[in-house]
Design a protein around this motif. Sequence first.
Motif, PDB file in Angstrom:
ATOM      1  N   PRO A 193      -2.517  -8.594   3.642  1.00  0.00           N
ATOM      2  CA  PRO A 193      -3.400  -8.406   2.479  1.00  0.00           C
ATOM      3  C   PRO A 193      -2.726  -7.753   1.282  1.00  0.00           C
ATOM      4  CG  PRO A 193      -3.921  -6.826   4.220  1.00  0.00           C
ATOM      5  CD  PRO A 193      -2.944  -7.804   4.803  1.00  0.00           C
ATOM      6  N   ASN A 194      -1.555  -7.120   1.473  1.00  0.00           N
ATOM      7  CA  ASN A 194      -0.848  -6.584   0.303  1.00  0.00           C
ATOM      8  C   ASN A 194      -0.174  -7.699  -0.496  1.00  0.00           C
ATOM      9  OD1 ASN A 194       0.890  -6.753   2.626  1.00  0.00           O
ATOM     10  ND2 ASN A 194       2.471  -5.665   1.485  1.00  0.00           N
ATOM     11  N   ILE A 195      -0.102  -8.895   0.084  1.00  0.00           N
ATOM     12  CA  ILE A 195       0.386 -10.074  -0.641  1.00  0.00           C
ATOM     13  C   ILE A 195      -0.793 -10.974  -1.009  1.00  0.00           C
ATOM     14  CG2 ILE A 195       1.761 -12.185  -0.487  1.00  0.00           C
ATOM     15  CD1 ILE A 195       3.703 -10.680   1.312  1.00  0.00           C
ATOM     16  N   CYS A 196      -1.569 -11.333  -0.010  1.00  0.00           N
ATOM     17  CA  CYS A 196      -2.684 -12.262  -0.238  1.00  0.00           C
ATOM     18  C   CYS A 196      -3.931 -11.486  -0.647  1.00  0.00           C
ATOM     19  CB  CYS A 196      -2.957 -13.090   1.021  1.00  0.00           C
ATOM     20  SG  CYS A 196      -4.254 -14.327   0.767  1.00  0.00           S
ATOM     21  N   GLY A 266     -16.097 -21.178   0.192  1.00  0.00           N
ATOM     22  CA  GLY A 266     -15.452 -20.442   1.271  1.00  0.00           C
ATOM     23  C   GLY A 266     -15.372 -18.953   1.016  1.00  0.00           C
ATOM     24  N   LYS A 267     -15.760 -18.179   2.006  1.00  0.00           N
ATOM     25  CA  LYS A 267     -15.707 -16.717   1.918  1.00  0.00           C
ATOM     26  C   LYS A 267     -14.257 -16.249   1.840  1.00  0.00           C
ATOM     27  CE  LYS A 267     -16.455 -12.617   4.811  1.00  0.00           C
ATOM     28  NZ  LYS A 267     -16.926 -12.131   6.136  1.00  0.00           N
ATOM     29  N   GLY A 268     -13.940 -15.473   0.781  1.00  0.00           N
ATOM     30  CA  GLY A 268     -12.574 -15.026   0.581  1.00  0.00           C
ATOM     31  C   GLY A 268     -12.444 -13.519   0.514  1.00  0.00           C
ATOM     32  N   VAL A 269     -12.803 -12.822   1.593  1.00  0.00           N
ATOM     33  CA  VAL A 269     -12.595 -11.371   1.633  1.00  0.00           C
ATOM     34  C   VAL A 269     -11.177 -11.135   2.142  1.00  0.00           C
ATOM     35  CG1 VAL A 269     -13.377  -9.166   2.568  1.00  0.00           C
ATOM     36  CG2 VAL A 269     -15.048 -10.944   2.020  1.00  0.00           C
ATOM     37  N   THR A 270     -10.271 -10.807   1.244  1.00  0.00           N
ATOM     38  CA  THR A 270      -8.853 -10.745   1.591  1.00  0.00           C
ATOM     39  C   THR A 270      -8.522  -9.569   2.500  1.00  0.00           C
ATOM     40  OG1 THR A 270      -8.345  -9.556  -0.452  1.00  0.00           O
ATOM     41  CG2 THR A 270      -8.164 -11.967  -0.487  1.00  0.00           C
ATOM     42  N   PRO A 282      -9.426   0.283  15.761  1.00  0.00           N
ATOM     43  CA  PRO A 282      -8.830  -0.765  16.603  1.00  0.00           C
ATOM     44  C   PRO A 282      -9.283  -2.160  16.185  1.00  0.00           C
ATOM     45  CG  PRO A 282      -9.615   1.056  17.953  1.00  0.00           C
ATOM     46  CD  PRO A 282     -10.113   1.309  16.566  1.00  0.00           C
ATOM     47  N   GLY A 283      -8.348  -3.016  15.921  1.00  0.00           N
ATOM     48  CA  GLY A 283      -8.667  -4.394  15.543  1.00  0.00           C
ATOM     49  C   GLY A 283      -8.872  -4.603  14.059  1.00  0.00           C
ATOM     50  N   MET A 284      -8.872  -3.515  13.271  1.00  0.00           N
ATOM     51  CA  MET A 284      -9.123  -3.697  11.845  1.00  0.00           C
ATOM     52  C   MET A 284      -8.037  -4.530  11.169  1.00  0.00           C
ATOM     53  SD  MET A 284      -9.793  -1.034   8.693  1.00  0.00           S
ATOM     54  CE  MET A 284     -11.007   0.013   9.469  1.00  0.00           C
ATOM     55  N   GLU A 285      -6.826  -4.519  11.761  1.00  0.00           N
ATOM     56  CA  GLU A 285      -5.748  -5.291  11.152  1.00  0.00           C
ATOM     57  C   GLU A 285      -6.061  -6.786  11.106  1.00  0.00           C
ATOM     58  OE1 GLU A 285      -5.011  -5.375  15.541  1.00  0.00           O
ATOM     59  OE2 GLU A 285      -5.565  -3.829  14.092  1.00  0.00           O
ATOM     60  N   GLU A 286      -6.963  -7.233  11.980  1.00  0.00           N
ATOM     61  CA  GLU A 286      -7.334  -8.647  11.969  1.00  0.00           C
ATOM     62  C   GLU A 286      -8.213  -9.015  10.776  1.00  0.00           C
ATOM     63  OE1 GLU A 286      -9.081  -9.669  15.706  1.00  0.00           O
ATOM     64  OE2 GLU A 286      -7.171  -9.611  16.772  1.00  0.00           O
ATOM     65  N   MET A 287      -8.677  -8.009  10.054  1.00  0.00           N
ATOM     66  CA  MET A 287      -9.568  -8.290   8.930  1.00  0.00           C
ATOM     67  C   MET A 287      -8.857  -8.880   7.724  1.00  0.00           C
ATOM     68  SD  MET A 287     -12.661  -7.996   9.756  1.00  0.00           S
ATOM     69  CE  MET A 287     -12.076  -8.834  11.233  1.00  0.00           C
ATOM     70  N   LYS A 288      -7.543  -9.083   7.819  1.00  0.00           N
ATOM     71  CA  LYS A 288      -6.858  -9.895   6.800  1.00  0.00           C
ATOM     72  C   LYS A 288      -7.312 -11.344   6.911  1.00  0.00           C
ATOM     73  CE  LYS A 288      -2.736 -11.338   9.364  1.00  0.00           C
ATOM     74  NZ  LYS A 288      -1.266 -11.416   9.336  1.00  0.00           N
ATOM     75  N   ALA A 319     -13.331 -14.546  -4.138  1.00  0.00           N
ATOM     76  CA  ALA A 319     -12.268 -13.758  -3.511  1.00  0.00           C
ATOM     77  C   ALA A 319     -12.412 -12.291  -3.909  1.00  0.00           C
ATOM     78  CB  ALA A 319     -10.902 -14.295  -3.922  1.00  0.00           C
ATOM     79  N   VAL A 320     -12.550 -11.422  -2.920  1.00  0.00           N
ATOM     80  CA  VAL A 320     -12.725  -9.991  -3.159  1.00  0.00           C
ATOM     81  C   VAL A 320     -12.019  -9.212  -2.052  1.00  0.00           C
ATOM     82  CG1 VAL A 320     -15.027 -10.416  -4.137  1.00  0.00           C
ATOM     83  CG2 VAL A 320     -14.814  -9.669  -1.778  1.00  0.00           C
ATOM     84  N   GLU A 321     -11.918  -7.896  -2.257  1.00  0.00           N
ATOM     85  CA  GLU A 321     -11.485  -7.000  -1.206  1.00  0.00           C
ATOM     86  C   GLU A 321     -12.583  -5.953  -1.024  1.00  0.00           C
ATOM     87  OE1 GLU A 321      -7.151  -5.322  -0.139  1.00  0.00           O
ATOM     88  OE2 GLU A 321      -8.030  -4.374  -1.908  1.00  0.00           O
ATOM     89  N   ASN A 322     -12.947  -5.646   0.208  1.00  0.00           N
ATOM     90  CA  ASN A 322     -14.033  -4.703   0.500  1.00  0.00           C
ATOM     91  C   ASN A 322     -13.429  -3.379   0.958  1.00  0.00           C
ATOM     92  OD1 ASN A 322     -16.578  -3.621   0.983  1.00  0.00           O
ATOM     93  ND2 ASN A 322     -16.753  -4.534   3.022  1.00  0.00           N
ATOM     94  N   MET A 323     -13.431  -2.403   0.046  1.00  0.00           N
ATOM     95  CA  MET A 323     -12.776  -1.125   0.318  1.00  0.00           C
ATOM     96  C   MET A 323     -13.735   0.044   0.078  1.00  0.00           C
ATOM     97  SD  MET A 323      -9.539  -1.784   1.107  1.00  0.00           S
ATOM     98  CE  MET A 323      -8.519  -0.390   0.646  1.00  0.00           C
ATOM     99  N   PRO A 324     -13.543   1.179   0.800  1.00  0.00           N
ATOM    100  CA  PRO A 324     -14.308   2.394   0.503  1.00  0.00           C
ATOM    101  C   PRO A 324     -13.659   3.142  -0.652  1.00  0.00           C
ATOM    102  CG  PRO A 324     -12.910   2.765   2.411  1.00  0.00           C
ATOM    103  CD  PRO A 324     -12.698   1.334   1.994  1.00  0.00           C
ATOM    104  N   ASP A 325     -14.463   3.651  -1.554  1.00  0.00           N
ATOM    105  CA  ASP A 325     -13.924   4.278  -2.755  1.00  0.00           C
ATOM    106  C   ASP A 325     -15.057   5.077  -3.395  1.00  0.00           C
ATOM    107  OD1 ASP A 325     -13.602   3.690  -6.012  1.00  0.00           O
ATOM    108  OD2 ASP A 325     -11.728   4.231  -5.014  1.00  0.00           O
TER     109      ASP A 325
END
Length: 496
Positions: A193-196, A266-270, A282-288, A319-325
Amino acid sequence: MTLQFSLGTAAPETVDTACILVGVYEQGMLTSAAARVDSAAEGVIKRQVESGDITGKAGSTTLLFAPHGVTAKRVLVIGLGSQKTFDEARYQKVSIEAARALGKLPVADAVSYLTEVDVPGRDSAWRVRIAALTTDHAAYRYTATFKPRDKSKQVTLTNVSFAGNADAQTGLDQACALAAGIEFTRELANLPPNICNPAYIAEQAQTFADGQGDKVDCRVLDHVEMERLGFGSLLAVARGSVNKPKLVVLEYKNGNEGDKPYAFVGKGVTFDTGGISLKPGPGMEEMKFDMGGAAAVLGAFIAAVKMELKVNLVCVVPAVENMPDGDAYRPSDVITSLSGLTIEVLNTDAEGRLILCDALTYTAQTFHPHTIIDAATLTGACVVALGKHATGLMSKHDDLAAELIAAGEKTLDRAWRLPLWDDYQVQLDSGFADIANIGGKSAGAITAGCFLSRFTEGQRWAHLDIAGTAWDEGRKGLATGRPVALLTQWLMDRIA
């Protein structure tokens, strides 16, 4: 495409190649190509059958090195199982195992005679298409973020020929286009996700469009334009990320002028952390892979363009990224969607439907499409229900559901229909908005589909939940490229 495919009619015992592939059924029954090799090599295959080294078990492989009397340097014998029960699913299975075994050999070229095997109800074009796609899939290697390696001494499979005449050429051409779309999907989804991120997806779409001349148009809406238009739901999800959202729109006009387009969304949550409703570690890395729906509809679009299908087609990717902030949207927020419907946010991890609802509204209002199909890695509930084998399909249109199921059967990229009855809609009731973004613990995949249905009223629409099928499990699991084949076949069937 990494691999080059071709058709050939040379006799298996005389073809000059690094490896030929032939099949053997259980009970020692040889296919025509295997029998010719066996005869030329003075019974080498039958002797191994008699000794038990070749069993014919479906998917088993045995390598014969430089048998006397055969020009090819290697013969890879593939078990086909029982001839009486041989069908399309078995053909796919043995094709996959053959491709895997071939990929492990130090060969640059090969000729497969498995495409001569009779598959009830399927013609030579279908057999070649499946064989080419499975070979390409097995040959795929993700290398984008590895240290470059010296490949000068490595032997890599680059050319595969399949036994077949001119009747099979259509299948081969389709396979090449599909392989390009599937490879694009897999590569995009596999990237970190740091690239895509949203901007990268937009760049890739624009690059493809630029390479097609005037056949494909690309437009990218940024957050400023989306705010002006009223994309309140999509923008709420994106608020917590420094990577600004993009809405990518591709148009392919190759059908009759005036015909309504087909539309893929198409859903694009990067990357999906879950937002304030943070996911477990655990498993969060798959959320790319949460942009698998976006990658898939882009791949299907690419395949359709490369096939030069006579259709008008639109592809829309939020296309979005879902982050806490500090600025992230919160549970209990009420947001206003592009449609005007207000949404009570009960869980910020149910974000895919929030970006899709605005994208679906935009697609319907802008293009007035004949049909809209969305693809999304939407719910873990769908994985619980169907596992990793079937895509979840939801639609209020029986004919559309039947078309998609049939396309899945043809490509072996299967979907299974789940109900979308109004009985479930009550679970989305809210005391503070027109609709809540989750429906409680039960029927999670279905209530997600019900949510989307509120934004597609009056549209011929279907929803594909690919949470279980878009990627393989585990730390080394790769994107699968599904459901590119299903979507492309559905388009092909519309003009058949």
